[in-house]
Design a protein around this motif. Structure first.
Motif, short mmCIF file in Angstrom:
data_model
loop_
_atom_site.label_atom_id
_atom_site.label_comp_id
_atom_site.label_asym_id
_atom_site.label_seq_id
_atom_site.Cartn_x
_atom_site.Cartn_y
_atom_site.Cartn_z
N ALA A 155 -12.06 10.82 47.34
CA ALA A 155 -11.32 9.90 48.35
C ALA A 155 -9.49 10.85 48.65
O ALA A 155 -9.89 11.02 49.83
N ILE A 156 -9.25 10.94 47.72
CA ILE A 156 -7.93 11.72 48.03
C ILE A 156 -7.60 13.16 48.29
O ILE A 156 -6.70 13.12 48.97
N ALA A 157 -9.14 13.09 47.63
CA ALA A 157 -8.76 14.88 47.84
C ALA A 157 -9.22 15.07 49.40
O ALA A 157 -8.17 15.87 50.49
N GLU A 158 -9.81 13.96 49.58
CA GLU A 158 -10.29 14.18 51.44
C GLU A 158 -9.37 13.93 52.18
O GLU A 158 -8.46 14.21 53.22
N GLY A 169 -4.89 8.18 59.44
CA GLY A 169 -5.55 6.96 59.84
C GLY A 169 -5.21 5.87 58.63
O GLY A 169 -4.90 6.33 57.39
N PRO A 170 -5.62 4.45 59.03
CA PRO A 170 -5.50 3.25 57.50
C PRO A 170 -6.63 4.12 55.82
O PRO A 170 -5.79 3.65 55.39
N GLU A 171 -7.35 4.59 56.11
CA GLU A 171 -8.65 4.79 55.10
C GLU A 171 -7.61 6.07 54.35
O GLU A 171 -7.26 5.90 53.05
N GLU A 172 -7.37 6.94 54.85
CA GLU A 172 -6.79 8.15 54.43
C GLU A 172 -5.07 7.45 53.24
O GLU A 172 -5.32 7.44 52.42
N SER A 226 -2.63 -1.72 60.84
CA SER A 226 -2.06 -0.52 61.77
C SER A 226 -0.20 -0.68 61.69
O SER A 226 0.42 0.66 62.01
N TRP A 227 0.23 -1.32 61.48
CA TRP A 227 2.14 -1.42 61.30
C TRP A 227 2.20 -0.82 60.25
O TRP A 227 3.41 0.18 59.94
N LEU A 228 1.52 -0.36 59.15
CA LEU A 228 1.88 0.06 57.55
C LEU A 228 1.26 1.55 58.36
O LEU A 228 1.81 2.63 57.86
N ALA A 278 8.45 2.37 48.86
CA ALA A 278 7.37 2.46 48.91
C ALA A 278 6.56 1.16 48.07
O ALA A 278 4.91 1.84 48.12
N ASP A 279 7.12 1.26 46.96
CA ASP A 279 6.24 0.37 46.34
C ASP A 279 6.16 -0.92 46.82
O ASP A 279 4.50 -1.61 46.80
N LEU A 280 6.50 -1.69 47.59
CA LEU A 280 6.60 -2.76 49.03
C LEU A 280 4.73 -2.17 50.15
O LEU A 280 4.52 -2.92 50.68
N TRP A 281 5.69 -1.28 49.86
CA TRP A 281 3.92 -0.45 51.13
C TRP A 281 2.96 -0.40 51.29
O TRP A 281 1.66 -1.35 51.18
N ALA A 282 3.03 0.46 49.81
CA ALA A 282 1.85 0.84 49.18
C ALA A 282 1.02 -0.60 48.78
O ALA A 282 -0.22 -0.88 48.45
N ARG A 283 1.41 -1.49 48.08
CA ARG A 283 1.24 -2.62 47.73
C ARG A 283 0.69 -3.75 48.94
O ARG A 283 -0.64 -3.81 49.12
N ALA A 284 1.21 -3.74 50.07
CA ALA A 284 0.73 -3.43 51.11
C ALA A 284 -1.09 -3.94 51.31
O ALA A 284 -1.59 -4.66 51.82
N LEU A 285 -0.55 -2.32 51.42
CA LEU A 285 -1.87 -1.56 51.49
C LEU A 285 -3.38 -2.38 51.30
O LEU A 285 -4.11 -2.76 51.66
N LEU A 286 -3.09 -2.39 49.79
CA LEU A 286 -4.12 -2.69 48.65
C LEU A 286 -4.17 -3.76 48.97
O LEU A 286 -5.10 -4.44 49.00
N LEU A 287 -3.08 -4.90 48.89
CA LEU A 287 -3.84 -6.10 49.47
C LEU A 287 -4.67 -6.53 50.16
O LEU A 287 -5.49 -7.39 50.65
#
Length: 458
Positions: free
Chosen positions: A60-63, A74-77, A129-131, A195-204
Protein backbone atom coordinates in the motif's frame (compact mmCIF):
# COMPACT_ATOMS: atom_id res chain seq x y z
CA UNK A 1 10.38 2.76 42.43
CA UNK A 2 12.37 4.33 39.63
CA UNK A 3 15.66 5.04 41.38
CA UNK A 4 17.61 1.79 41.01
CA UNK A 5 16.46 1.35 37.40
CA UNK A 6 17.25 4.80 36.03
CA UNK A 7 20.53 3.76 34.39
CA UNK A 8 18.89 0.86 32.54
CA UNK A 9 16.03 3.08 31.46
CA UNK A 10 18.20 5.89 30.06
CA UNK A 11 20.38 3.59 27.95
CA UNK A 12 19.80 4.52 24.24
CA UNK A 13 17.79 2.06 22.16
CA UNK A 14 19.19 1.11 18.72
CA UNK A 15 17.04 1.97 15.70
CA UNK A 16 14.92 4.63 17.43
CA UNK A 17 16.78 7.60 15.96
CA UNK A 18 16.67 6.10 12.45
CA UNK A 19 12.90 5.53 12.62
CA UNK A 20 12.31 9.07 13.83
CA UNK A 21 14.46 10.45 10.99
CA UNK A 22 12.17 8.74 8.48
CA UNK A 23 9.11 10.24 10.16
CA UNK A 24 10.76 13.67 10.18
CA UNK A 25 11.33 13.38 6.43
CA UNK A 26 7.61 12.96 5.76
CA UNK A 27 6.81 15.81 8.17
CA UNK A 28 9.17 18.08 6.24
CA UNK A 29 7.43 17.20 2.96
CA UNK A 30 4.10 18.24 4.51
CA UNK A 31 5.47 21.69 5.32
CA UNK A 32 5.72 22.74 1.67
CA UNK A 33 2.93 20.48 0.41
CA UNK A 34 2.88 17.17 -1.44
CA UNK A 35 2.03 18.95 -4.69
CA UNK A 36 5.53 20.48 -4.66
CA UNK A 37 7.83 17.56 -3.98
CA UNK A 38 11.53 18.30 -4.20
CA UNK A 39 14.20 15.63 -4.67
CA UNK A 40 14.71 15.68 -0.90
CA UNK A 41 11.00 15.12 -0.25
CA UNK A 42 10.82 12.31 -2.83
CA UNK A 43 13.77 10.66 -1.11
CA UNK A 44 11.94 10.98 2.24
CA UNK A 45 8.89 9.19 0.80
CA UNK A 46 11.13 6.47 -0.63
CA UNK A 47 12.70 6.05 2.82
CA UNK A 48 9.24 5.59 4.31
CA UNK A 49 8.47 2.86 1.78
CA UNK A 50 11.79 1.16 2.50
CA UNK A 51 11.34 1.37 6.28
CA UNK A 52 7.95 -0.36 6.08
CA UNK A 53 9.11 -3.00 3.61
CA UNK A 54 8.27 -6.51 4.72
CA UNK A 55 5.32 -5.29 6.78
CA UNK A 56 1.61 -5.69 5.92
CA UNK A 57 1.72 -2.06 4.75
CA UNK A 58 4.49 -2.63 2.21
CA UNK A 59 2.42 -2.78 -0.99
CA UNK A 60 0.00 0.00 0.00
CA UNK A 61 2.78 2.44 0.87
CA UNK A 62 4.91 1.55 -2.17
CA UNK A 63 1.90 2.16 -4.41
CA UNK A 64 1.07 5.41 -2.64
CA UNK A 65 4.62 6.71 -3.00
CA UNK A 66 4.64 5.84 -6.71
CA UNK A 67 1.34 7.67 -7.30
CA UNK A 68 2.44 10.71 -5.31
CA UNK A 69 5.64 10.92 -7.35
CA UNK A 70 3.46 10.89 -10.49
CA UNK A 71 1.30 13.71 -9.14
CA UNK A 72 -1.73 11.66 -8.04
CA UNK A 73 -2.72 12.69 -4.51
CA UNK A 74 -5.89 11.02 -3.20
CA UNK A 75 -7.17 10.28 0.32
CA UNK A 76 -6.26 6.60 0.00
CA UNK A 77 -2.63 7.40 -0.82
CA UNK A 78 -2.44 9.94 2.00
CA UNK A 79 -4.00 7.48 4.44
CA UNK A 80 -1.36 4.92 3.48
CA UNK A 81 1.37 7.46 4.28
CA UNK A 82 -0.33 8.25 7.60
CA UNK A 83 -0.51 4.53 8.33
CA UNK A 84 3.17 4.04 7.57
CA UNK A 85 4.09 6.99 9.75
CA UNK A 86 1.95 5.60 12.60
CA UNK A 87 3.53 2.14 12.18
CA UNK A 88 7.06 3.52 12.59
CA UNK A 89 6.08 5.58 15.63
CA UNK A 90 4.26 2.53 16.98
CA UNK A 91 7.43 0.45 16.70
CA UNK A 92 9.38 3.13 18.59
CA UNK A 93 6.63 3.28 21.22
CA UNK A 94 6.65 -0.49 21.71
CA UNK A 95 10.43 -0.64 22.10
CA UNK A 96 10.42 2.16 24.68
CA UNK A 97 7.47 0.72 26.60
CA UNK A 98 9.11 -2.71 26.68
CA UNK A 99 12.21 -1.06 28.14
CA UNK A 100 10.09 0.53 30.90
CA UNK A 101 8.18 -2.68 31.69
CA UNK A 102 11.41 -4.69 31.78
CA UNK A 103 13.28 -2.18 33.94
CA UNK A 104 10.42 -1.77 36.44
CA UNK A 105 9.27 -5.40 36.33
CA UNK A 106 5.73 -4.52 35.26
CA UNK A 107 3.21 -6.90 33.76
CA UNK A 108 1.03 -5.61 30.93
CA UNK A 109 -2.24 -6.86 29.46
CA UNK A 110 -2.25 -7.87 25.79
CA UNK A 111 -4.34 -6.01 23.24
CA UNK A 112 -7.29 -7.83 21.70
CA UNK A 113 -8.66 -6.17 18.58
CA UNK A 114 -12.46 -5.73 18.88
CA UNK A 115 -14.70 -6.54 15.96
CA UNK A 116 -15.74 -3.56 13.80
CA UNK A 117 -18.62 -4.63 11.56
CA UNK A 118 -19.79 -1.14 10.57
CA UNK A 119 -18.56 1.11 7.76
CA UNK A 120 -17.03 4.50 8.67
CA UNK A 121 -19.52 7.31 9.15
CA UNK A 122 -20.12 9.50 6.07
CA UNK A 123 -19.07 12.62 7.98
CA UNK A 124 -15.77 10.98 8.91
CA UNK A 125 -15.20 10.03 5.28
CA UNK A 126 -16.03 13.61 4.26
CA UNK A 127 -13.37 15.04 6.58
CA UNK A 128 -10.68 13.44 4.41
CA UNK A 129 -11.30 15.98 1.64
CA UNK A 130 -10.14 18.86 3.83
CA UNK A 131 -7.20 16.85 5.18
CA UNK A 132 -6.25 16.05 1.58
CA UNK A 133 -6.36 19.73 0.63
CA UNK A 134 -4.14 20.60 3.58
CA UNK A 135 -1.57 17.97 2.55
CA UNK A 136 -1.55 19.19 -1.05
CA UNK A 137 -1.21 22.84 -0.03
CA UNK A 138 1.26 22.24 2.79
CA UNK A 139 1.43 24.03 6.13
CA UNK A 140 3.19 27.01 4.55
CA UNK A 141 0.21 27.54 2.23
CA UNK A 142 -2.48 27.47 4.91
CA UNK A 143 -4.52 30.68 5.06
CA UNK A 144 -7.83 31.77 6.60
CA UNK A 145 -9.84 30.54 3.60
CA UNK A 146 -8.45 27.01 3.85
CA UNK A 147 -9.02 26.87 7.60
CA UNK A 148 -12.58 28.22 7.26
CA UNK A 149 -13.34 25.51 4.71
CA UNK A 150 -13.30 22.99 7.59
CA UNK A 151 -15.80 24.85 9.78
CA UNK A 152 -18.93 23.13 8.44
CA UNK A 153 -17.31 19.71 8.68
CA UNK A 154 -16.19 20.28 12.27
CA UNK A 155 -19.63 21.57 13.27
CA UNK A 156 -21.33 18.50 11.77
CA UNK A 157 -18.84 16.13 13.42
CA UNK A 158 -19.36 17.74 16.84
CA UNK A 159 -23.08 17.05 16.56
CA UNK A 160 -22.41 13.28 16.32
CA UNK A 161 -21.44 11.81 19.73
CA UNK A 162 -19.77 8.77 18.14
CA UNK A 163 -17.47 11.09 16.17
CA UNK A 164 -16.55 13.38 19.05
CA UNK A 165 -12.94 12.22 19.18
CA UNK A 166 -12.31 13.12 15.54
CA UNK A 167 -14.36 16.30 15.91
CA UNK A 168 -12.39 17.63 18.90
CA UNK A 169 -9.10 16.79 17.20
CA UNK A 170 -10.04 18.67 14.02
CA UNK A 171 -11.49 21.54 16.06
CA UNK A 172 -8.20 21.90 17.91
CA UNK A 173 -6.10 21.64 14.75
CA UNK A 174 -8.14 24.26 12.90
CA UNK A 175 -8.00 26.56 15.95
CA UNK A 176 -4.19 26.33 16.00
CA UNK A 177 -3.95 26.93 12.26
CA UNK A 178 -6.38 29.86 12.42
CA UNK A 179 -4.32 31.46 15.19
CA UNK A 180 -1.16 30.99 13.08
CA UNK A 181 -2.55 32.36 9.78
CA UNK A 182 -1.04 33.21 7.47
CA UNK A 183 1.34 30.35 8.28
CA UNK A 184 3.77 31.48 5.56
CA UNK A 185 4.85 34.37 7.79
CA UNK A 186 5.91 32.19 10.73
CA UNK A 187 9.62 31.78 11.40
CA UNK A 188 9.19 28.31 12.91
CA UNK A 189 6.47 25.71 12.50
CA UNK A 190 5.40 22.94 14.91
CA UNK A 191 5.81 20.51 11.99
CA UNK A 192 5.90 17.37 14.12
CA UNK A 193 2.83 18.33 16.13
CA UNK A 194 0.72 19.34 13.15
CA UNK A 195 1.76 16.21 11.27
CA UNK A 196 0.77 14.13 14.31
CA UNK A 197 -2.69 15.73 14.36
CA UNK A 198 -3.12 15.47 10.58
CA UNK A 199 -2.13 11.79 10.45
CA UNK A 200 -4.21 10.87 13.48
CA UNK A 201 -7.28 12.59 12.02
CA UNK A 202 -6.88 10.66 8.76
CA UNK A 203 -6.60 7.35 10.60
CA UNK A 204 -9.58 8.18 12.84
CA UNK A 205 -11.65 8.82 9.70
CA UNK A 206 -11.27 5.11 8.84
CA UNK A 207 -12.51 3.88 12.21
CA UNK A 208 -15.54 1.69 11.70
CA UNK A 209 -16.92 1.89 15.22
CA UNK A 210 -18.07 4.68 17.50
CA UNK A 211 -17.20 4.35 21.15
CA UNK A 212 -14.71 1.69 22.19
CA UNK A 213 -16.10 -1.61 23.44
CA UNK A 214 -16.21 -1.77 27.23
CA UNK A 215 -16.61 -4.22 30.08
CA UNK A 216 -18.19 -3.36 33.43
CA UNK A 217 -15.82 -3.36 36.40
CA UNK A 218 -16.38 -2.98 40.14
CA UNK A 219 -14.03 -2.47 43.07
CA UNK A 220 -12.02 0.12 44.99
CA UNK A 221 -10.42 2.97 43.03
CA UNK A 222 -7.24 4.43 44.56
CA UNK A 223 -6.20 7.76 42.97
CA UNK A 224 -2.55 8.48 42.17
CA UNK A 225 -2.65 11.91 40.55
CA UNK A 226 -4.09 14.06 37.78
CA UNK A 227 -2.67 15.28 34.49
CA UNK A 228 -4.35 18.20 32.72
CA UNK A 229 -4.39 18.64 28.94
CA UNK A 230 -5.50 22.17 28.17
CA UNK A 231 -6.24 23.76 24.81
CA UNK A 232 -7.92 27.01 23.89
CA UNK A 233 -11.13 25.18 22.93
CA UNK A 234 -11.07 22.13 25.21
CA UNK A 235 -9.66 20.75 28.45
CA UNK A 236 -9.24 17.18 29.66
CA UNK A 237 -8.41 16.04 33.17
CA UNK A 238 -6.92 12.55 33.41
CA UNK A 239 -6.80 10.77 36.75
CA UNK A 240 -4.26 7.94 37.04
CA UNK A 241 -5.32 5.36 39.60
CA UNK A 242 -5.21 1.74 40.73
CA UNK A 243 -8.36 -0.35 40.70
CA UNK A 244 -8.66 -3.22 43.17
CA UNK A 245 -11.32 -5.25 41.38
CA UNK A 246 -13.98 -7.38 42.99
CA UNK A 247 -12.17 -10.39 41.50
CA UNK A 248 -9.09 -9.64 43.63
CA UNK A 249 -6.93 -8.25 40.81
CA UNK A 250 -5.19 -4.85 40.91
CA UNK A 251 -5.23 -2.99 37.60
CA UNK A 252 -3.76 0.33 36.58
CA UNK A 253 -6.51 2.49 35.12
CA UNK A 254 -7.16 6.03 33.96
CA UNK A 255 -10.22 8.24 34.24
CA UNK A 256 -10.66 11.01 31.68
CA UNK A 257 -13.22 13.80 31.86
CA UNK A 258 -13.32 16.52 29.21
CA UNK A 259 -15.17 19.73 28.47
CA UNK A 260 -15.34 22.35 25.76
CA UNK A 261 -14.12 25.81 26.79
CA UNK A 262 -13.03 29.20 25.59
CA UNK A 263 -9.55 30.58 26.07
CA UNK A 264 -10.65 32.96 28.87
CA UNK A 265 -11.37 30.01 31.18
CA UNK A 266 -8.00 29.23 32.74
CA UNK A 267 -6.46 28.36 36.09
CA UNK A 268 -8.68 27.13 38.95
CA UNK A 269 -11.81 28.15 36.99
CA UNK A 270 -11.31 25.04 34.85
CA UNK A 271 -12.70 22.85 37.64
CA UNK A 272 -16.08 24.60 37.35
CA UNK A 273 -16.51 22.93 33.96
CA UNK A 274 -16.70 19.54 35.69
CA UNK A 275 -19.39 20.11 38.33
CA UNK A 276 -21.32 17.15 36.90
CA UNK A 277 -18.73 14.89 38.58
CA UNK A 278 -18.89 15.90 42.28
CA UNK A 279 -17.84 12.49 43.63
CA UNK A 280 -14.77 12.34 41.42
CA UNK A 281 -13.74 15.93 42.19
CA UNK A 282 -14.11 15.42 45.94
CA UNK A 283 -12.02 12.24 45.79
CA UNK A 284 -9.29 14.09 43.88
CA UNK A 285 -9.29 17.14 46.15
CA UNK A 286 -9.47 15.27 49.47
CA UNK A 287 -7.43 12.20 48.45
CA UNK A 288 -10.19 9.69 49.02
CA UNK A 289 -10.76 6.25 47.57
CA UNK A 290 -13.88 5.51 45.51
CA UNK A 291 -16.00 2.40 45.40
CA UNK A 292 -17.13 1.88 41.81
CA UNK A 293 -19.91 -0.45 40.73
CA UNK A 294 -20.43 -1.50 37.11
CA UNK A 295 -18.19 1.25 35.70
CA UNK A 296 -17.49 0.76 31.95
CA UNK A 297 -13.80 0.20 31.13
CA UNK A 298 -12.17 0.05 27.71
CA UNK A 299 -9.54 -2.49 26.73
CA UNK A 300 -6.99 0.32 27.04
CA UNK A 301 -7.70 0.72 30.76
CA UNK A 302 -9.81 3.89 30.51
CA UNK A 303 -12.86 4.13 32.77
CA UNK A 304 -15.86 5.80 31.12
CA UNK A 305 -16.78 7.84 34.14
CA UNK A 306 -20.35 7.87 35.50
CA UNK A 307 -20.46 9.71 38.80
CA UNK A 308 -23.63 7.92 39.89
CA UNK A 309 -21.76 4.59 39.74
CA UNK A 310 -19.21 5.73 42.33
CA UNK A 311 -19.32 6.17 46.09
CA UNK A 312 -16.76 7.98 48.22
CA UNK A 313 -14.60 5.79 50.45
CA UNK A 314 -11.86 6.20 53.04
CA UNK A 315 -8.73 8.32 52.85
CA UNK A 316 -6.10 6.99 50.45
CA UNK A 317 -2.59 8.46 50.41
CA UNK A 318 -1.44 8.44 46.75
CA UNK A 319 2.23 8.08 47.77
CA UNK A 320 1.42 4.98 49.85
CA UNK A 321 -0.73 3.63 47.02
CA UNK A 322 2.14 4.03 44.56
CA UNK A 323 4.74 2.57 46.91
CA UNK A 324 2.71 -0.52 47.79
CA UNK A 325 0.58 -1.22 44.72
CA UNK A 326 2.09 0.27 41.59
CA UNK A 327 4.72 -2.39 40.89
CA UNK A 328 2.29 -5.32 41.09
CA UNK A 329 -0.62 -3.72 39.24
CA UNK A 330 -1.50 -5.03 35.79
CA UNK A 331 -0.72 -2.28 33.28
CA UNK A 332 -3.27 -1.69 30.51
CA UNK A 333 -2.84 -2.74 26.91
CA UNK A 334 -2.18 0.10 24.47
CA UNK A 335 -4.76 0.68 21.68
CA UNK A 336 -3.19 0.77 18.18
CA UNK A 337 -3.86 4.48 17.56
CA UNK A 338 -2.22 5.36 20.88
CA UNK A 339 1.03 3.57 20.04
CA UNK A 340 3.09 6.72 19.67
CA UNK A 341 6.03 7.68 21.91
CA UNK A 342 4.39 11.04 22.62
CA UNK A 343 1.57 9.17 24.40
CA UNK A 344 3.87 7.32 26.82
CA UNK A 345 2.74 8.22 30.35
CA UNK A 346 3.92 5.67 32.91
CA UNK A 347 3.21 6.48 36.60
CA UNK A 348 6.35 6.18 38.74
CA UNK A 349 7.41 7.05 42.27
CA UNK A 350 10.82 8.70 42.68
CA UNK A 351 12.64 9.30 45.97
CA UNK A 352 16.07 10.36 47.14
CA UNK A 353 16.84 12.84 44.36
CA UNK A 354 18.08 16.39 44.04
CA UNK A 355 16.68 18.97 41.65
CA UNK A 356 19.28 20.97 39.72
CA UNK A 357 18.66 23.21 36.71
CA UNK A 358 15.23 21.76 36.00
CA UNK A 359 16.23 18.09 36.21
CA UNK A 360 16.23 15.31 38.78
CA UNK A 361 19.69 14.07 39.73
CA UNK A 362 19.46 10.42 40.69
CA UNK A 363 22.32 7.94 41.08
CA UNK A 364 24.55 10.08 38.88
CA UNK A 365 21.96 10.41 36.12
CA UNK A 366 19.77 13.36 35.12
CA UNK A 367 16.08 13.12 34.25
CA UNK A 368 14.48 16.25 32.81
CA UNK A 369 11.44 17.67 34.63
CA UNK A 370 8.45 18.99 32.67
CA UNK A 371 8.01 22.04 34.86
CA UNK A 372 6.29 23.96 32.05
CA UNK A 373 3.49 21.36 31.94
CA UNK A 374 2.37 21.64 35.55
CA UNK A 375 -1.41 22.25 35.79
CA UNK A 376 -2.32 25.90 36.34
CA UNK A 377 -5.52 24.80 38.08
CA UNK A 378 -3.72 23.54 41.19
CA UNK A 379 -1.03 24.46 43.74
CA UNK A 380 1.73 22.30 42.19
CA UNK A 381 4.33 24.85 41.11
CA UNK A 382 7.93 24.66 39.86
CA UNK A 383 9.08 25.95 43.27
CA UNK A 384 7.22 23.12 45.04
CA UNK A 385 8.84 20.52 42.76
CA UNK A 386 12.31 22.03 43.11
CA UNK A 387 12.08 21.87 46.91
CA UNK A 388 10.68 18.35 47.06
CA UNK A 389 12.16 15.06 48.24
CA UNK A 390 9.59 12.63 46.78
CA UNK A 391 7.77 12.85 43.47
CA UNK A 392 4.88 10.91 42.01
CA UNK A 393 4.88 11.57 38.28
CA UNK A 394 4.47 10.36 34.72
CA UNK A 395 7.50 8.99 32.94
CA UNK A 396 7.33 10.39 29.40
CA UNK A 397 9.40 10.33 26.24
CA UNK A 398 9.67 13.14 23.71
CA UNK A 399 12.29 14.93 21.62
CA UNK A 400 14.63 11.94 21.85
CA UNK A 401 14.75 11.51 25.61
CA UNK A 402 12.93 10.67 28.83
CA UNK A 403 11.38 13.22 31.13
CA UNK A 404 9.20 13.26 34.24
CA UNK A 405 5.92 15.16 34.51
CA UNK A 406 5.18 15.67 38.24
CA UNK A 407 1.67 14.84 39.50
CA UNK A 408 2.40 15.33 43.20
CA UNK A 409 5.39 16.03 45.43
CA UNK A 410 6.29 15.73 49.09
CA UNK A 411 8.42 18.49 50.58
CA UNK A 412 9.39 19.90 53.94
CA UNK A 413 7.97 23.23 55.04
CA UNK A 414 9.25 24.54 58.37
CA UNK A 415 10.37 21.03 59.28
CA UNK A 416 6.99 19.44 58.50
CA UNK A 417 6.40 17.19 55.49
CA UNK A 418 3.72 18.58 53.19
CA UNK A 419 2.11 16.90 50.17
CA UNK A 420 1.23 19.04 47.16
CA UNK A 421 -0.98 17.54 44.44
CA UNK A 422 -2.03 18.98 41.11
CA UNK A 423 -5.67 18.22 41.91
CA UNK A 424 -5.82 19.76 45.38
CA UNK A 425 -8.10 22.56 44.13
CA UNK A 426 -10.61 20.31 42.38
CA UNK A 427 -13.32 21.54 44.78
CA UNK A 428 -12.03 25.12 44.82
CA UNK A 429 -8.75 26.89 45.70
CA UNK A 430 -7.51 26.56 49.27
CA UNK A 431 -4.83 29.25 49.01
CA UNK A 432 -6.27 32.54 50.44
CA UNK A 433 -4.29 34.60 47.92
CA UNK A 434 -5.76 32.69 45.00
CA UNK A 435 -9.27 32.89 46.45
CA UNK A 436 -8.89 36.67 46.83
CA UNK A 437 -7.53 37.08 43.29
CA UNK A 438 -10.40 35.00 41.90
CA UNK A 439 -12.98 37.08 43.75
CA UNK A 440 -11.40 40.27 42.41
CA UNK A 441 -11.25 39.12 38.77
CA UNK A 442 -14.75 37.60 38.82
CA UNK A 443 -16.07 34.16 37.94
CA UNK A 444 -15.41 33.72 34.20
CA UNK A 445 -17.51 30.54 33.94
CA UNK A 446 -20.50 32.10 35.73
CA UNK A 447 -20.32 35.21 33.54
CA UNK A 448 -20.21 33.17 30.34
CA UNK A 449 -23.10 30.98 31.47
CA UNK A 450 -25.17 34.04 32.35
CA UNK A 451 -24.48 35.59 28.95
CA UNK A 452 -25.33 32.35 27.17
CA UNK A 453 -28.59 32.11 29.12
CA UNK A 454 -29.46 35.70 28.21
CA UNK A 455 -28.90 34.96 24.52
CA UNK A 456 -31.07 31.85 24.67
CA UNK A 457 -33.89 33.80 26.33
CA UNK A 458 -34.01 36.34 23.49
Amino acid sequence: MLGVHVAELLEPLPGVADALDVVAGLDTALVNGLARLTDEHSAALANLAAATGGSPLESAIAEAVAKLSAGSIGPEELSALAGGRAALLGAVHDALLDRVDTALGRERATWEQPESPHAPHNLAVGSRSWLQEVAITGWRGVDHDLVSAADQTVEALLAEPALRRLAVLLDGLTAELRASCPVATLDRLPARRWADLWARALLLSWRTGGFAETTAVSGRLLPLGIDVHEHGTAVQVQLYALLETAAGETRRVRVGIAAAKVDTIVGPAIWQLFTDHPQLLKAIAERLSLDVDGMPMTAGGDLIWHDESARLGASADPFATARVGLAGALAPAVPPLDRDPVHLSEPVLVEGYKVTDGALELDGHRLALELDRLPTCGPLTPAAVTGSSTCLGLLRWDAGGWSLRPLAVRKKTKGVEVDVHGGDWACGPTDPKVVKAQAKSGDAVAVLRERAGRLLRK
